[in-house]
Design a protein around this motif. Structure first.
Motif, short mmCIF file in Angstrom:
data_model
loop_
_atom_site.label_atom_id
_atom_site.label_comp_id
_atom_site.label_asym_id
_atom_site.label_seq_id
_atom_site.Cartn_x
_atom_site.Cartn_y
_atom_site.Cartn_z
N GLU A 22 32.13 92.99 -31.64
CA GLU A 22 32.78 91.84 -32.28
C GLU A 22 34.06 91.43 -31.54
N ASP A 43 44.74 88.88 -34.13
CA ASP A 43 45.71 87.95 -34.72
C ASP A 43 45.26 87.69 -36.17
N SER A 44 46.01 86.84 -36.86
CA SER A 44 45.73 86.70 -38.29
C SER A 44 44.30 86.20 -38.56
N LEU A 45 43.79 85.34 -37.67
CA LEU A 45 42.44 84.81 -37.90
C LEU A 45 41.37 85.85 -37.61
N ASP A 46 41.67 86.78 -36.69
CA ASP A 46 40.70 87.84 -36.40
C ASP A 46 40.46 88.72 -37.62
N TYR A 47 41.45 88.78 -38.49
CA TYR A 47 41.28 89.59 -39.70
C TYR A 47 40.11 89.09 -40.55
N VAL A 48 39.87 87.78 -40.47
CA VAL A 48 38.73 87.21 -41.21
C VAL A 48 37.44 87.84 -40.69
N ASP A 49 37.31 87.90 -39.35
CA ASP A 49 36.13 88.53 -38.75
C ASP A 49 36.06 90.00 -39.12
N VAL A 51 37.19 91.56 -41.77
CA VAL A 51 36.75 91.73 -43.16
C VAL A 51 35.24 91.52 -43.27
N VAL A 52 34.74 90.51 -42.56
CA VAL A 52 33.30 90.21 -42.62
C VAL A 52 32.48 91.36 -42.02
N GLU A 55 32.37 94.55 -44.21
CA GLU A 55 31.49 94.42 -45.37
C GLU A 55 30.02 94.46 -44.94
N LEU A 62 36.96 95.67 -49.78
CA LEU A 62 38.34 96.10 -49.57
C LEU A 62 39.25 95.39 -50.57
N SER A 64 43.40 94.12 -51.22
CA SER A 64 44.51 93.70 -50.36
C SER A 64 45.46 94.86 -50.07
N PHE A 67 44.62 97.74 -46.60
CA PHE A 67 44.99 97.65 -45.19
C PHE A 67 46.47 97.86 -44.92
N LYS A 68 47.25 97.92 -45.98
CA LYS A 68 48.70 98.05 -45.76
C LYS A 68 49.06 99.36 -45.08
N SER B 176 46.46 90.70 -46.22
CA SER B 176 46.18 90.81 -47.65
C SER B 176 45.61 89.52 -48.23
N VAL B 178 43.72 87.37 -46.75
CA VAL B 178 42.32 87.20 -46.33
C VAL B 178 41.40 87.97 -47.27
N ILE B 179 41.80 89.19 -47.60
CA ILE B 179 40.97 90.00 -48.51
C ILE B 179 40.96 89.41 -49.91
N LEU B 222 38.05 78.06 -40.57
CA LEU B 222 37.46 79.34 -40.19
C LEU B 222 37.03 80.13 -41.42
#
Lengths: 84, 291
Positions: A22, A43-49, A51-52, A55, A62, A64, A67-68, B176, B178-179, B222
């Motif tokens: 990925e 980066d922040s948008l990669d976090y979307v990938d 999470v996907v 899962e 997960l 929120s 991941f902290k 956080s 995003v989740i 996105l």
């Protein structure tokens, strides 16, 4: 792969497999003590990938808060293990 | 100001006076006071005024005279939308009537059970749309937003009005939000967000908008694409002092690319801005770093 009990070795192998694909990094760079964000260059948008793919590959949800505390890959492996 | 700074204007005293007027005498006296307040801002908020004026002359091709008139109207209507927002918060929402073109689309999305992403912009008054959706479509509405109020104002508003009526998902530096978005969508909830502003250093798409090139944030598109949820474009236009016209576009249920969603969004946004230029509330140069 949905919510079946896995050993940590299996979790590590599965993780290496999908993360390297990925995020286009060498499997050899995914080591327990390495920093997850830096290694994957997230980066922040990669976090979307992220999470996907988590899962899709582990069938876990997960929160929120999860991941902290995640800094290294070992933290990540432990999180997945605790959720399965 | 070349980009949105992320903070709103105003003082705690100003908010106190307006809330007192709305609570005690209703919305009309607040609109009256607003005439003077917006004139003050028109005179002294030079950068904001110039940004809007330039938008009307250079982008929408209005004459200078017409653009000045429109800018004054813009400042006043923006003030009205803030008054209206607070009127809702203090329980005076029944002051306003609504029409809703496309409500059936949102009901259909709700019935499909996959959640949905509602994309809007700083045009008109999103808060009103959210209030309507909450009473007529679904209780499960989340709004993704920057923490745009100055902290003292936020504290005052929260304590005096009870805060937002929606579940707010604040945008954080960690993942956080995003989740939270993913989990809300999995629970068949709606997640609403604006898709016309971006923060410095965030990823953007350079798109044709009103005959020029402008940058739009990648994030909202996105999320819709990756999470494979239906997406619709929702706007609430202030059609008169006490009436709002809401619209929602027909949602796409099949997976779309980021670029596809973004292009369709921009077309709808163009349409709204051309029809309601006085309700364009982006007070900075929208195009400066895109050309």
């Amino acid at each position: 792969m949905k919510n079946i009990k896995m050993t940590q070795e299996e979790i590590i192998e599965t993780t290496k497999s999908f993360l390297s694909e990925e995020f286009e990094v060498e499997k050899s760079s995914i080591l327990p003590d390495n920093n997850l964000k830096d290694t994957l260059d997230l980066d922040s948008l990669d976090y979307v990938d992220l999470v996907v793919v988590i899962e899709e590959n582990f069938g876990i949800k997960l929160t929120s808060e999860d991941f902290k505390e995640i800094v290294t890959f070992l933290d990540f492996f432990n999180l997945v293990e605790s959720k399965l | 100001m070349s980009r949105w700074s992320g903070k709103s204007k105003g003082t705690v005293l100003g908010y106190k006076i307006f809330l007192f007027l709305i609570k005690t005498f209703g919305v009309a006296p607040a609109y009256l006071l607003l005439r003077f307040v917006t004139f003050y801002y028109y005179l002294f908020a030079g950068a904001n005024r110039r940004a809007i004026l330039t938008f009307y002359t250079d982008t929408l091709k209005y004459s200078l005279k017409a653009a000045k008139k429109l800018t004054k109207k813009n400042f006043f209507i923006f003030g009205q939308t803030l008054v209206d927002r607070h009127a809702y918060l203090v329980g005076k929402g029944d002051t306003f009537s609504h029409s809703f073109n496309g409500e059936n689309y949102l009901l259909e999305m709700n019935e499909k059970g996959k959640g949905g992403i509602l994309l809007s912009a700083h045009v008109g008054n999103w808060e009103t749309a959210g209030n309507m959706l909450k009473t007529r479509v679904t209780q499960k509405i989340n709004v993704l937003m920057f923490d745009a109020e100055v902290e003292k104002i936020k504290q005052y508003l929260d304590s005096s009005t009870g805060g937002s009526r929606f579940n707010v998902i604040p945008i954080k530096n960690d993942l956080s939000h995003v989740i939270k978005i993913k989990n809300a969508l999995d629970n068949n909830e709606f997640v609403a967000m604006h898709a016309d502003r971006y923060m410095p250093d965030s990823k953007t798409l350079n798109l044709d908008f009103l005959g020029r090139k402008a940058k739009f944030p990648v994030g909202p598109f996105l999320l819709a694409s990756k999470f494979e949820v239906p997406v619709t474009f929702v706007f609430a236009i202030k059609e008169s002092n006490y009436h709002y016209g809401l619209t929602a576009t027909k949602p796409k249920f099949e997976k779309q690319s980021v670029e596809q969603i973004a292009k369709e969004y921009v077309l709808e946004l163009e349409n709204k801005v051309k029809l309601n230029p006085e309700q364009w509330f982006n007070y900075y140069n929208f195009f400066d770093d895109a050309n």
